[in-house]
Design a protein around this motif. Structure first.
Motif, PDB file in Angstrom:
ATOM      1  N   CYS A   1       0.987  -1.101  -0.462  1.00 26.07           N
ATOM      2  CA  CYS A   1       0.039  -0.178  -0.313  1.00 26.07           C
ATOM      3  C   CYS A   1       1.145   1.243   0.256  1.00 26.07           C
ATOM      4  O   CYS A   1       1.801   1.476   1.158  1.00 26.07           O
ATOM      5  CB  CYS A   1      -1.034  -0.222   1.272  1.00 26.07           C
ATOM      6  N   PRO A   2       1.294   1.958  -1.174  1.00 25.48           N
ATOM      7  CA  PRO A   2       1.329   2.836  -0.888  1.00 25.48           C
ATOM      8  C   PRO A   2       1.466   4.080  -0.359  1.00 25.48           C
ATOM      9  O   PRO A   2       2.025   4.589   0.047  1.00 25.48           O
ATOM     10  CB  PRO A   2       1.595   3.734  -2.470  1.00 25.48           C
ATOM     11  N   LEU A   3       0.099   4.482  -0.009  1.00 27.50           N
ATOM     12  CA  LEU A   3      -0.697   5.808   1.069  1.00 27.50           C
ATOM     13  C   LEU A   3       0.359   5.238   2.531  1.00 27.50           C
ATOM     14  O   LEU A   3       0.508   6.185   3.011  1.00 27.50           O
ATOM     15  CB  LEU A   3      -1.735   5.568   0.966  1.00 27.50           C
ATOM     16  N   SER A   4       0.471   3.959   2.387  1.00 28.63           N
ATOM     17  CA  SER A   4       0.989   3.503   4.103  1.00 28.63           C
ATOM     18  C   SER A   4       1.931   3.379   3.946  1.00 28.63           C
ATOM     19  O   SER A   4       2.366   4.124   5.408  1.00 28.63           O
ATOM     20  CB  SER A   4      -0.289   2.264   4.361  1.00 28.63           C
ATOM     21  N   ARG A   5       2.847   3.279   3.490  1.00 25.59           N
ATOM     22  CA  ARG A   5       4.392   4.196   3.464  1.00 25.59           C
ATOM     23  C   ARG A   5       4.321   5.342   2.959  1.00 25.59           C
ATOM     24  O   ARG A   5       5.687   5.831   4.564  1.00 25.59           O
ATOM     25  CB  ARG A   5       5.084   3.372   1.783  1.00 25.59           C
TER      26      ARG A   5
ATOM     27  N   SER B   1       7.208   3.413  -1.943  1.00 30.64           N
ATOM     28  CA  SER B   1       6.658   5.233  -1.826  1.00 30.64           C
ATOM     29  C   SER B   1       5.458   5.502  -3.623  1.00 30.64           C
ATOM     30  O   SER B   1       4.634   5.488  -4.223  1.00 30.64           O
ATOM     31  CB  SER B   1       5.472   5.909  -1.013  1.00 30.64           C
ATOM     32  N   ALA B   2       7.006   6.504  -3.563  1.00 31.56           N
ATOM     33  CA  ALA B   2       6.839   6.857  -5.354  1.00 31.56           C
ATOM     34  C   ALA B   2       6.981   5.825  -5.581  1.00 31.56           C
ATOM     35  O   ALA B   2       6.856   6.285  -6.903  1.00 31.56           O
ATOM     36  CB  ALA B   2       7.874   7.906  -4.631  1.00 31.56           C
ATOM     37  N   LYS B   3       7.665   4.875  -6.065  1.00 34.15           N
ATOM     38  CA  LYS B   3       8.651   3.854  -6.967  1.00 34.15           C
ATOM     39  C   LYS B   3       7.039   3.359  -7.200  1.00 34.15           C
ATOM     40  O   LYS B   3       6.469   3.014  -8.377  1.00 34.15           O
ATOM     41  CB  LYS B   3       9.715   3.136  -7.125  1.00 34.15           C
ATOM     42  N   MET B   4       5.660   3.471  -5.963  1.00 33.96           N
ATOM     43  CA  MET B   4       4.992   2.458  -6.352  1.00 33.96           C
ATOM     44  C   MET B   4       3.397   3.703  -6.613  1.00 33.96           C
ATOM     45  O   MET B   4       2.794   3.464  -7.468  1.00 33.96           O
ATOM     46  CB  MET B   4       3.932   2.252  -4.818  1.00 33.96           C
ATOM     47  N   GLY B   5       3.582   4.756  -7.282  1.00 31.92           N
ATOM     48  CA  GLY B   5       3.682   6.056  -7.946  1.00 31.92           C
ATOM     49  C   GLY B   5       2.750   6.805  -7.381  1.00 31.92           C
ATOM     50  O   GLY B   5       1.248   7.691  -7.447  1.00 31.92           O
ATOM     51  N   HIS B   6       2.681   6.770  -5.455  1.00 31.30           N
ATOM     52  CA  HIS B   6       2.452   7.935  -4.907  1.00 31.30           C
ATOM     53  C   HIS B   6       3.246   8.921  -5.511  1.00 31.30           C
ATOM     54  O   HIS B   6       4.079   9.344  -4.898  1.00 31.30           O
ATOM     55  CB  HIS B   6       2.028   7.498  -3.534  1.00 31.30           C
ATOM     56  N   LYS B   7       2.167  10.375  -6.001  1.00 37.16           N
ATOM     57  CA  LYS B   7       2.846  11.233  -5.777  1.00 37.16           C
ATOM     58  C   LYS B   7       2.940  11.947  -5.008  1.00 37.16           C
ATOM     59  O   LYS B   7       4.260  12.975  -5.054  1.00 37.16           O
ATOM     60  CB  LYS B   7       1.904  12.004  -7.271  1.00 37.16           C
TER      61      LYS B   7
ATOM     62  N   ARG C   1      15.419   7.661   6.891  1.00 37.50           N
ATOM     63  CA  ARG C   1      13.964   6.278   7.022  1.00 37.50           C
ATOM     64  C   ARG C   1      12.864   6.778   6.615  1.00 37.50           C
ATOM     65  O   ARG C   1      12.061   6.333   5.662  1.00 37.50           O
ATOM     66  CB  ARG C   1      13.731   5.874   8.262  1.00 37.50           C
ATOM     67  N   ALA C   2      12.115   8.522   6.366  1.00 38.24           N
ATOM     68  CA  ALA C   2      11.302   9.130   5.689  1.00 38.24           C
ATOM     69  C   ALA C   2      11.867   8.980   4.317  1.00 38.24           C
ATOM     70  O   ALA C   2      11.141   8.729   3.730  1.00 38.24           O
ATOM     71  CB  ALA C   2      11.184  10.203   6.773  1.00 38.24           C
ATOM     72  N   VAL C   3      13.106   9.549   3.939  1.00 35.53           N
ATOM     73  CA  VAL C   3      13.013   9.358   2.632  1.00 35.53           C
ATOM     74  C   VAL C   3      13.697   7.879   1.646  1.00 35.53           C
ATOM     75  O   VAL C   3      12.167   7.861   0.659  1.00 35.53           O
ATOM     76  CB  VAL C   3      14.345  10.189   2.427  1.00 35.53           C
ATOM     77  N   ARG C   4      13.448   6.727   2.413  1.00 35.07           N
ATOM     78  CA  ARG C   4      13.258   5.726   1.866  1.00 35.07           C
ATOM     79  C   ARG C   4      11.478   4.768   2.247  1.00 35.07           C
ATOM     80  O   ARG C   4      11.227   4.775   1.043  1.00 35.07           O
ATOM     81  CB  ARG C   4      13.983   4.459   3.330  1.00 35.07           C
ATOM     82  N   HIS C   5      11.329   5.432   2.725  1.00 37.56           N
ATOM     83  CA  HIS C   5       9.413   5.395   3.028  1.00 37.56           C
ATOM     84  C   HIS C   5       9.548   5.801   1.555  1.00 37.56           C
ATOM     85  O   HIS C   5       8.082   5.176   0.860  1.00 37.56           O
ATOM     86  CB  HIS C   5       8.810   5.439   3.683  1.00 37.56           C
ATOM     87  N   PHE C   6      10.058   7.208   1.753  1.00 34.85           N
ATOM     88  CA  PHE C   6       8.567   8.249   0.152  1.00 34.85           C
ATOM     89  C   PHE C   6       9.268   7.810  -0.819  1.00 34.85           C
ATOM     90  O   PHE C   6       8.660   7.783  -2.008  1.00 34.85           O
ATOM     91  CB  PHE C   6       9.630   9.526   0.152  1.00 34.85           C
ATOM     92  N   LEU C   7      10.683   7.312  -0.836  1.00 33.76           N
ATOM     93  CA  LEU C   7      11.023   6.584  -2.164  1.00 33.76           C
ATOM     94  C   LEU C   7      10.042   5.025  -2.406  1.00 33.76           C
ATOM     95  O   LEU C   7      10.044   5.224  -3.755  1.00 33.76           O
ATOM     96  CB  LEU C   7      11.997   6.093  -1.879  1.00 33.76           C
TER      97      LEU C   7
ATOM     98  N   GLU D   1       6.605  14.794  -3.408  1.00 36.81           N
ATOM     99  CA  GLU D   1       6.381  15.918  -3.488  1.00 36.81           C
ATOM    100  C   GLU D   1       7.013  15.627  -1.904  1.00 36.81           C
ATOM    101  O   GLU D   1       7.947  17.259  -1.572  1.00 36.81           O
ATOM    102  CB  GLU D   1       5.731  16.165  -3.103  1.00 36.81           C
ATOM    103  N   ASN D   2       7.532  14.868  -0.809  1.00 37.61           N
ATOM    104  CA  ASN D   2       7.991  15.016   0.438  1.00 37.61           C
ATOM    105  C   ASN D   2       9.390  15.214  -0.614  1.00 37.61           C
ATOM    106  O   ASN D   2       9.898  15.758   1.091  1.00 37.61           O
ATOM    107  CB  ASN D   2       7.360  13.738   0.887  1.00 37.61           C
ATOM    108  N   ILE D   3       9.723  14.516  -0.794  1.00 37.00           N
ATOM    109  CA  ILE D   3      11.080  14.173  -0.874  1.00 37.00           C
ATOM    110  C   ILE D   3      12.243  15.259  -0.477  1.00 37.00           C
ATOM    111  O   ILE D   3      12.852  16.219  -0.859  1.00 37.00           O
ATOM    112  CB  ILE D   3      11.612  13.101  -1.696  1.00 37.00           C
TER     113      ILE D   3
END
Length: 97
Positions: A58-62, A85-91, A77-83, A95-97
């Motif tokens: 679930c990209p939104l959970s990530r 999620s972004a690879k899964m298509g969460h736009k 750790r935040a950047v890893r989660h965002f990356l 932006e968070n990165i």
């Protein structure tokens, strides 16, 4: 629409859907715990369910986990989660990165 919201019933249905394997229901349970809608507010339980949903794709959970890590000051750790999620298509994660 004319129907009353029954947050407790929604929570119960999410719980049932999780037992049937729904990733979206895992996310919705996390949100229920996080915001205290249909269940008592419990940030630890919310994090547990966000984590379970994220591990199941679930990209939104990530993304939510990334936001939580920022609040804790764990930027790597935040950047890893965002990356992820972004690879899964969460736009929003891009932006968070």
């Amino acid at each position: 629409l004319g129907l009353q919201k029954d947050l407790k019933k929604a929570f119960d249905l999410y719980t049932e859907a999780v037992e049937l394997g729904s990733i979206d229901a895992l996310f919705n349970l996390a949100e229920s715990y996080y915001f205290g809608k249909g269940a008592k507010e419990d940030k630890a339980k919310a994090a547990e369910f966000y984590g379970k949903a994220a591990m199941q794709g679930c990209p939104l959970s990530r993304n939510k986990l990334g936001c939580a890590e920022i609040k804790r000051g764990n930027y790597d750790r935040a950047v890893r989660h965002f990356l992820i999620s972004a690879k899964m298509g969460h736009k929003g994660s891009v932006e968070n990165i």
